[in-house]
Design a protein around this motif. Structure first.
Motif, PDB file in Angstrom:
ATOM      1  N   VAL A 175       0.870  -1.173   0.000  1.00 20.80           N
ATOM      2  CA  VAL A 175       0.000   0.000   0.000  1.00 20.80           C
ATOM      3  C   VAL A 175       0.905   1.221   0.000  1.00 20.80           C
ATOM      4  CG1 VAL A 175      -1.712   1.337   1.272  1.00 20.80           C
ATOM      5  CG2 VAL A 175      -1.906  -1.155   1.168  1.00 20.80           C
ATOM      6  N   GLU A 176       0.705   2.099  -0.975  1.00 18.30           N
ATOM      7  CA  GLU A 176       1.553   3.291  -1.091  1.00 18.30           C
ATOM      8  C   GLU A 176       0.704   4.545  -0.992  1.00 18.30           C
ATOM      9  OE1 GLU A 176       3.192   6.237  -4.188  1.00 18.30           O
ATOM     10  OE2 GLU A 176       3.288   4.189  -4.980  1.00 18.30           O
ATOM     11  N   THR A 177       1.051   5.419  -0.053  1.00 16.45           N
ATOM     12  CA  THR A 177       0.301   6.664   0.133  1.00 16.45           C
ATOM     13  C   THR A 177       1.163   7.878  -0.186  1.00 16.45           C
ATOM     14  OG1 THR A 177       0.947   6.858   2.469  1.00 16.45           O
ATOM     15  CG2 THR A 177      -1.053   5.591   1.987  1.00 16.45           C
ATOM     16  N   SER A 178       2.261   7.689  -0.878  1.00 19.26           N
ATOM     17  CA  SER A 178       3.236   8.765  -1.046  1.00 19.26           C
ATOM     18  C   SER A 178       3.018   9.567  -2.321  1.00 19.26           C
ATOM     19  CB  SER A 178       4.657   8.198  -1.016  1.00 19.26           C
ATOM     20  OG  SER A 178       4.796   7.156  -1.961  1.00 19.26           O
ATOM     21  N   GLY A 226       8.951   8.015  -2.443  1.00 21.77           N
ATOM     22  CA  GLY A 226       8.113   6.846  -2.178  1.00 21.77           C
ATOM     23  C   GLY A 226       7.571   6.201  -3.434  1.00 21.77           C
ATOM     24  N   PRO A 227       7.043   6.982  -4.385  1.00 21.05           N
ATOM     25  CA  PRO A 227       6.549   6.376  -5.621  1.00 21.05           C
ATOM     26  C   PRO A 227       7.614   5.605  -6.396  1.00 21.05           C
ATOM     27  CG  PRO A 227       5.594   8.544  -5.359  1.00 21.05           C
ATOM     28  CD  PRO A 227       6.617   8.389  -4.259  1.00 21.05           C
ATOM     29  N   PHE A 228       8.846   6.119  -6.442  1.00 27.21           N
ATOM     30  CA  PHE A 228       9.909   5.414  -7.164  1.00 27.21           C
ATOM     31  C   PHE A 228      10.225   4.092  -6.472  1.00 27.21           C
ATOM     32  CE2 PHE A 228      14.468   4.901  -8.454  1.00 27.21           C
ATOM     33  CZ  PHE A 228      14.244   4.769  -9.818  1.00 27.21           C
ATOM     34  N   ILE A 264       9.548   7.625   4.706  1.00 26.79           N
ATOM     35  CA  ILE A 264      10.583   8.467   4.112  1.00 26.79           C
ATOM     36  C   ILE A 264      10.285   9.921   4.462  1.00 26.79           C
ATOM     37  CG2 ILE A 264      11.600   9.288   1.953  1.00 26.79           C
ATOM     38  CD1 ILE A 264      10.862   6.599   0.690  1.00 26.79           C
ATOM     39  N   ASN A 265      11.281  10.622   4.975  1.00 25.65           N
ATOM     40  CA  ASN A 265      11.123  12.054   5.204  1.00 25.65           C
ATOM     41  C   ASN A 265      12.451  12.746   4.951  1.00 25.65           C
ATOM     42  OD1 ASN A 265      12.658  11.929   7.705  1.00 25.65           O
ATOM     43  ND2 ASN A 265      10.828  11.060   8.644  1.00 25.65           N
TER      44      ASN A 265
END
Length: 384
Positions: free
Chosen positions: A28-31, A36-38, A139-140
């Protein structure tokens, strides 16, 4: 891994699909933006079912930059192979639906600022109790403590703080490295950490929380060569930019990379200046020697054209390459031999994609599908 029956897996498949290492893994990706998407796109290439959670109206990065019919090229290239659902996390119903998806997933990828998850009722304690096997990648920019914990973090800002902009500069003018290097490197480290966590989960049965600050990533990534003059305790040497390996010819440019004494000797033979070898051997400062070596070689190389020098360097086994444009790289015979790129269908027509660079027992992991339309898979995916 997750039970394949817990989510409807209508993953688009093309003829390029095959058995993949992460088949059966649910992400699950919320970025947004690129980090994050990469990372999640790489997991999709490796076989994971990646469910991209977008807000109403879609990911704000969708239309960024060069685009076609609302599909930004950068967004497209980082979000192919995924499925899209629209969830409004500002509502109780949206939060409930996301929790339902997370409860049956293996991995969560998010790049919110540190306090956002807790404000949404999705703090690490909640996620850990909701799904003890869940691997959470956060990730930040700068970490979740300290003065910069909630500061905005973008690729160029991290470059500025980590010495890259200063080091890339020439003639006293700093320069940003283009093409979002920090974002992509961070995404790669995110995947590496996730794969390590998956392996650990096989031994312990439990997931865990991975924190990945971009600031820390670039310290690790840049240190081996950029920080040579700060490696040894007490070393206060001034940083010097490496000698340029790009040489101007009479009609263009070439790149050479003689990495040792033998290759430097071959280079001097190639330019018909073998008499310089003894002079260079007498130079005790390797940095000063390299600068003088490339300065002298560049003066000779200017006298003939690119084709001459590429043929000459190849004949004498000098590491050299042409300076290709982006299109020349795409059309290079070796790139075509390696089948680096191919086209897949998308909502805006065929798009060029780059396959995952590693092969697994000769299996090439090409992109399985293009990027999804906003909420394209709302009806296919559970969580309601």
């Amino acid at each position: 891994m997750s039970d394949p029956q817990r989510l409807d897996r209508n993953v688009p498949v093309t003829s390029s699909s095959s058995q993949r290492p992460l088949d059966g893994v649910v992400v699950v990706e919320t970025s947004s933006f690129l980090t994050g998407p990469f990372a999640a796109m790489m997991l999709a290439d490796l076989g994971a079912d990646v469910i991209k959670v977008e807000p109403p109206g879609g990911d704000g990065f969708r239309k960024f930059g060069h685009n076609r019919d609302g599909f930004g090229a950068s967004w497209t290239n980082a979000n192919r192979g995924k499925r899209s659902v629209v969830i409004d996390l500002k509502t109780e119903e949206g939060t409930r639906r996301l929790k339902n998806l997370i409860a049956t997933a293996d991995i969560l990828v998010e790049n919110w600022r540190p306090r956002v998850a807790a404000s949404l009722g999705l703090g690490q304690d909640v996620l850990g109790s909701l799904n003890p096997r869940l691997i959470r990648l956060s990730i930040n920019g700068f970490g979740d403590t300290g003065a910069l914990a909630n500061a905005p973090a973008f690729d160029s800002l991290i470059q500025g703080r980590t010495g890259i902009v200063a080091a890339e500069g020439r003639n006293g003018k700093p320069a940003v490295t283009p093409f979002n290097m920090v974002d992509k490197v961070t995404g790669v480290f995110g995947v590496q950490a996730i794969l390590a966590a998956l392996y650990e989960r096989e031994k312990t049965g439990r997931g865990g929380h991975i924190k990945l600050p971009m600031l820390d990533v670039m310290g690790y990534f840049n240190f081996p060569d950029m920080f040579q003059h700060r490696t040894f305790e007490g070393d206060t040497s001034a940083w010097k930019p490496p000698a340029s390996q790009v040489l101007e010819t009479s009609d263009g440019f070439v790149v050479i990379s003689p990495a040792n004494g033998a290759q430097m000797s071959k280079t001097l033979n190639a330019i018909d200046r073998p008499q310089w070898k003894d002079e260079f051997k007498q130079m005790r400062d390797p940095v000063a020697m390299a600068e003088e070596f490339f300065r002298r070689v560049s003066e000779v190389v200017k006298e003939r054209d690119t084709a001459f020098w590429l043929a000459r360097f190849e004949a004498l086994d000098v590491p050299a390459a042409p300076v290709f444009s982006l299109d020349e790289y795409l059309n290079d015979t070796q790139v075509q031999n390696n089948r680096v790129f191919e086209f897949v269908d998308s909502p805006v027509g065929p798009i060029r994609t780059a396959r995952y660079p590693a092969t697994f027992d000769e299996r090439r992991l090409a992109a399985r599908s293009g990027p999804p339309s906003i909420g394209e898979h709302d009806q296919d995916i559970g969580g309601h």
